[in-house]
Structure formats: C-alpha cells, structure tokens
Design a protein around this motif. Structure first.
Motif, PDB file in Angstrom:
ATOM      1  N   LEU A 166       0.814  -1.209   0.000  1.00 41.50           N
ATOM      2  CA  LEU A 166       0.000   0.000   0.000  1.00 41.50           C
ATOM      3  C   LEU A 166       0.850   1.261   0.000  1.00 41.50           C
ATOM      4  N   ARG A 167       2.152   1.099   0.294  1.00 42.46           N
ATOM      5  CA  ARG A 167       3.056   2.250   0.304  1.00 42.46           C
ATOM      6  C   ARG A 167       3.959   2.176  -0.918  1.00 42.46           C
ATOM      7  N   ASP A 168       4.079   3.246  -1.645  1.00 39.87           N
ATOM      8  CA  ASP A 168       4.948   3.274  -2.829  1.00 39.87           C
ATOM      9  C   ASP A 168       6.311   3.820  -2.409  1.00 39.87           C
ATOM     10  N   GLU A 169       7.018   3.012  -1.626  1.00 39.15           N
ATOM     11  CA  GLU A 169       8.307   3.438  -1.100  1.00 39.15           C
ATOM     12  C   GLU A 169       9.401   2.483  -1.562  1.00 39.15           C
ATOM     13  N   ARG A 170      10.619   2.968  -1.572  1.00 34.34           N
ATOM     14  CA  ARG A 170      11.742   2.161  -2.059  1.00 34.34           C
ATOM     15  C   ARG A 170      12.286   1.217  -0.993  1.00 34.34           C
ATOM     16  N   PHE A 171      11.917   1.417   0.254  1.00 35.33           N
ATOM     17  CA  PHE A 171      12.365   0.556   1.343  1.00 35.33           C
ATOM     18  C   PHE A 171      11.184   0.224   2.246  1.00 35.33           C
ATOM     19  N   PHE A 172      11.272  -0.918   2.918  1.00 33.69           N
ATOM     20  CA  PHE A 172      10.299  -1.217   3.960  1.00 33.69           C
ATOM     21  C   PHE A 172      10.993  -1.997   5.069  1.00 33.69           C
ATOM     22  N   ILE A 173      10.364  -2.049   6.217  1.00 30.55           N
ATOM     23  CA  ILE A 173      10.924  -2.727   7.384  1.00 30.55           C
ATOM     24  C   ILE A 173      10.335  -4.127   7.476  1.00 30.55           C
ATOM     25  N   VAL A 174      11.197  -5.112   7.661  1.00 27.79           N
ATOM     26  CA  VAL A 174      10.737  -6.491   7.821  1.00 27.79           C
ATOM     27  C   VAL A 174      11.265  -7.013   9.151  1.00 27.79           C
ATOM     28  N   ARG A 175      10.448  -7.789   9.822  1.00 25.78           N
ATOM     29  CA  ARG A 175      10.864  -8.397  11.091  1.00 25.78           C
ATOM     30  C   ARG A 175      11.358  -9.802  10.810  1.00 25.78           C
ATOM     31  N   GLY A 176      12.624 -10.064  11.127  1.00 33.83           N
ATOM     32  CA  GLY A 176      13.233 -11.350  10.815  1.00 33.83           C
ATOM     33  C   GLY A 176      13.472 -12.202  12.039  1.00 33.83           C
ATOM     34  N   LYS A 177      14.517 -13.042  11.969  1.00 32.09           N
ATOM     35  CA  LYS A 177      14.843 -13.951  13.068  1.00 32.09           C
ATOM     36  C   LYS A 177      15.149 -13.161  14.339  1.00 32.09           C
ATOM     37  N   GLY A 178      14.717 -13.732  15.465  1.00 32.37           N
ATOM     38  CA  GLY A 178      14.968 -13.069  16.735  1.00 32.37           C
ATOM     39  C   GLY A 178      14.170 -11.803  16.912  1.00 32.37           C
ATOM     40  N   ASP A 179      13.082 -11.660  16.114  1.00 30.02           N
ATOM     41  CA  ASP A 179      12.240 -10.455  16.170  1.00 30.02           C
ATOM     42  C   ASP A 179      13.035  -9.176  15.936  1.00 30.02           C
ATOM     43  N   LYS A 180      14.083  -9.287  15.102  1.00 35.03           N
ATOM     44  CA  LYS A 180      14.890  -8.110  14.779  1.00 35.03           C
ATOM     45  C   LYS A 180      14.399  -7.482  13.487  1.00 35.03           C
ATOM     46  N   ASP A 181      14.227  -6.175  13.509  1.00 39.26           N
ATOM     47  CA  ASP A 181      13.770  -5.455  12.324  1.00 39.26           C
ATOM     48  C   ASP A 181      14.965  -5.044  11.470  1.00 39.26           C
ATOM     49  N   ARG A 182      14.778  -5.063  10.163  1.00 40.31           N
ATOM     50  CA  ARG A 182      15.805  -4.548   9.254  1.00 40.31           C
ATOM     51  C   ARG A 182      15.128  -3.881   8.069  1.00 40.31           C
ATOM     52  N   MET A 183      15.854  -2.971   7.436  1.00 50.05           N
ATOM     53  CA  MET A 183      15.331  -2.261   6.281  1.00 50.05           C
ATOM     54  C   MET A 183      15.801  -2.971   5.015  1.00 50.05           C
ATOM     55  N   VAL A 184      14.872  -3.221   4.097  1.00 48.04           N
ATOM     56  CA  VAL A 184      15.223  -3.889   2.844  1.00 48.04           C
ATOM     57  C   VAL A 184      14.731  -3.042   1.665  1.00 48.04           C
ATOM     58  N   PRO A 185      15.432  -3.127   0.539  1.00 44.44           N
ATOM     59  CA  PRO A 185      15.068  -2.310  -0.626  1.00 44.44           C
ATOM     60  C   PRO A 185      13.938  -2.941  -1.424  1.00 44.44           C
ATOM     61  N   LEU A 186      13.269  -2.126  -2.196  1.00 44.41           N
ATOM     62  CA  LEU A 186      12.207  -2.615  -3.065  1.00 44.41           C
ATOM     63  C   LEU A 186      12.364  -1.928  -4.413  1.00 44.41           C
ATOM     64  N   SER A 187      12.708  -2.702  -5.428  1.00 45.90           N
ATOM     65  CA  SER A 187      12.956  -2.126  -6.746  1.00 45.90           C
ATOM     66  C   SER A 187      11.654  -1.626  -7.380  1.00 45.90           C
ATOM     67  N   ALA A 188      11.803  -0.818  -8.405  1.00 44.08           N
ATOM     68  CA  ALA A 188      10.621  -0.308  -9.117  1.00 44.08           C
ATOM     69  C   ALA A 188       9.823  -1.453  -9.720  1.00 44.08           C
ATOM     70  N   LYS A 189      10.517  -2.460 -10.282  1.00 44.10           N
ATOM     71  CA  LYS A 189       9.822  -3.613 -10.859  1.00 44.10           C
ATOM     72  C   LYS A 189       9.058  -4.395  -9.801  1.00 44.10           C
ATOM     73  N   ALA A 190       9.651  -4.535  -8.614  1.00 47.26           N
ATOM     74  CA  ALA A 190       8.980  -5.256  -7.536  1.00 47.26           C
ATOM     75  C   ALA A 190       7.746  -4.496  -7.073  1.00 47.26           C
ATOM     76  N   ARG A 191       7.850  -3.162  -6.970  1.00 49.07           N
ATOM     77  CA  ARG A 191       6.688  -2.362  -6.560  1.00 49.07           C
ATOM     78  C   ARG A 191       5.571  -2.451  -7.599  1.00 49.07           C
ATOM     79  N   GLU A 192       5.960  -2.426  -8.873  1.00 51.91           N
ATOM     80  CA  GLU A 192       4.962  -2.530  -9.940  1.00 51.91           C
ATOM     81  C   GLU A 192       4.270  -3.889  -9.925  1.00 51.91           C
ATOM     82  N   ALA A 193       5.070  -4.953  -9.704  1.00 51.82           N
ATOM     83  CA  ALA A 193       4.485  -6.301  -9.654  1.00 51.82           C
ATOM     84  C   ALA A 193       3.548  -6.440  -8.460  1.00 51.82           C
TER      85      ALA A 193
END
Length: 307
Positions: A166-193
């Motif tokens: 729902l957000r057209d942003e290049r990065f988003f926060i994901v919660r991974g192992k150990g409940d640790k948050d990290r920022m990951v990139p999102l390419s234009a193609k991935a956002r379009e898909a």
C-alpha cells in the motif's frame, strides 16, 4: 603387548561391550591399521606423531569428514588404552578436529534469473488464461520480483503484511529472526508487480479482510512456503531451468551473490540478509575472490591482458 594385539583387544571390546556392527569394526580396523602403518608404534605414539599423521592424510586428499572420522577412532582407541592401564595419557587430547568445509550455496546466474523473471512477467500479463491461473500468475510474478529485489527469507516473504504494497516506497521494514527489524530495498519492478497483484487480490472476496499480502486458506492465513516452493519449480521448468536447481533459498542466494559480483560490500549484504553474524555471510567470499581477481586482471598495469 604390541600395537597389532592392542588393536585386536580394542576391537574385541567394541564388539562385546558396545555391540559394534561388523561394518563398523571393519572400518575401525582399516583406520587403525592405516595409522599404525604410517606412525609405527601406534600404541605408544606421541601427540606430535599423530598430528603429523593427520597432516599426511589431509595431504593425501581425504575430506575433512574422513579426517574427523579417523581422529575419532584414534580417540576411542587411546581412551581404551588409558582405561586398561596400558597408557597413562591420551595423546589425542590436545588435537583439534578438522573443520568441515561449508558447501557453497547454489546460485543462479544473472542471465538465468532474468529469464525466470521475464517468464513470470509474461505469464502474469497473459489474459488468455483462466481466472484462477491468471490470479496465480500475478501472485507468482509479485513473489519472485520481491524475493529477488530483497533477498528475504521465504518465511518472511510469504508472511509480508498487506501494508507493504500500500506504500509506494523504495524501502520497507521487515521483522526477521529473533524479532529483529531490518530495512530492505524494493525495486521499481517489484513495486509494480506488487501493485498489479494487489489489483487482482482485491477481486478475490476471500482475501479482502486478510492482513497478509499473500493470503491463503491455510492455518497461518498466508501462502504456505511449501506451496510457493512448488510453484516456483513449475515456473523454472516452464522457463527451461532445471527444477532441481531452484528454490526460494536459491533466489535469496542469487540476490546476495549478484550484489557482491556488482560491487556491494559484504557488510551491507549481511545487513540486507538479516544475518546476525558476518561469519554466516562469509559463505559468499568466493564471489568476492572472483571479483578481486577480475579487478586485478583488468586493471593492474602488469596484468597479462592476453590471458
């Protein structure tokens, strides 16, 4: 009592007291006789002699697992001699087991990955398929684009919240192992898909109230990782890529390897993958070594340009 007799006594004990199988006893005998042949007085051997023997078998090309097995047999043999009062020490006590080599991760080339993504896009845009097939194709396109763009673990991918799309942003926060948050990139193609998938998702009444980007009628409420893995192999087969060669984890490895091949820093890749320790990311050092070799060969003034 000579080494041969002590080996026999050890094997008798392993058979009578430990119930060792014949195959196990034969394997122990071969290992001990090989050690005795190289060391000489095996029963009275010093630590340095055993260390030299282990170095010799490593030089003969034995795998780390085989070296570790031979050392394990020797440890048991000397433990037996100590228990029987035939030695007052254990010469293997200070010897380290050989480290097992970590297998290199399976990866796909950039060309293969490109073909896979192109095939997913073609199928997603094919309006001639049935309704269910079209929905599945749009979902698969979004899944593979996001996976290759972010390097997420498959469990993180299939459980992504709807808010990511729902957000057209290049990065988003994901919660991974150990409940640790990290920022990951999102390419234009991935956002379009993802936006295309979101359009199809809204047409499915059963998905309307789900908080997940990839909802399903499963216990978790989202697409099971096994279903995605199965469908990914199907997509690979239709692309002309051997199904056995691909999995969601292989695409995660492709994300990391391709970044490193194109100049990314190992620490940055560690953060993107969500590895708590840099040693986990170091399985990719072979990629860095290849890149450094190309760098030297292409740019060093004394490099042989003809090779």
């Amino acid at each position: 009592m000579r080494s041969g007799a002590r080996i026999e006594a050890f094997l008798e004990m392993m058979s009578a007291e430990r119930g060792a199988a014949n195959n196990t006893l034969s394997s122990y005998r071969r290992d001990l006789e090989d050690a005795a042949e190289n060391i000489g007085d095996l029963a009275g051997a010093a630590t340095e002699s055993i260390r030299a023997y282990l170095g010799d078998i490593a030089g003969r090309g034995f795998a780390a697992t085989s070296q570790a097995r031979k050392l394990s047999v020797l440890r048991q043999f000397y433990k037996f001699l100590y228990a029987e009062g035939l030695r007052t020490d254990d010469p293997t006590g200070t010897l380290d087991s050989p480290k097992k080599d970590r297998p290199l991760p399976k990866i796909m080339s950039e060309a293969e990955t490109g073909r896979l993504l192109d095939r997913a896009a073609t199928e997603a845009n094919d309006a001639s398929t049935g309704y269910s097939a079209h929905i599945a194709a749009r979902r698969m396109h979004a899944l593979v684009e996001v996976l290759y763009a972010t390097g997420l673990r498959v469990s993180e991918l299939v459980s992504l919240p709807l808010t990511v799309a729902l957000r057209d942003e290049r990065f988003f926060i994901v919660r991974g192992k150990g409940d640790k948050d990290r920022m990951v990139p999102l390419s234009a193609k991935a956002r379009e898909a993802m936006r295309s998938w979101l359009t199809e998702r809204e047409k499915v009444p059963a998905f309307a109230e789900s908080p997940f980007l990839f909802p399903a009628a499963s216990e978790s409420g989202h697409l099971p990782r096994q279903v995605f893995a199965r469908d990914l192999k199907g997509l690979a087969a239709r692309t002309g890529i051997t199904a056995a060669k691909i999995s969601p984890h292989v695409l995660r490895h492709a994300f990391a390897s391709h970044l490193l091949q194109n100049g990314a820093d190992l620490r940055a890749v560690q953060q993107l993958l969500g590895h708590a320790d840099i040693s986990t990311t170091q399985i990719y050092t072979h990629v860095l070594e290849e890149r450094l070799m190309r760098l030297v060969n292409d740019h060093h003034p004394l490099a042989d340009k003809t090779s």
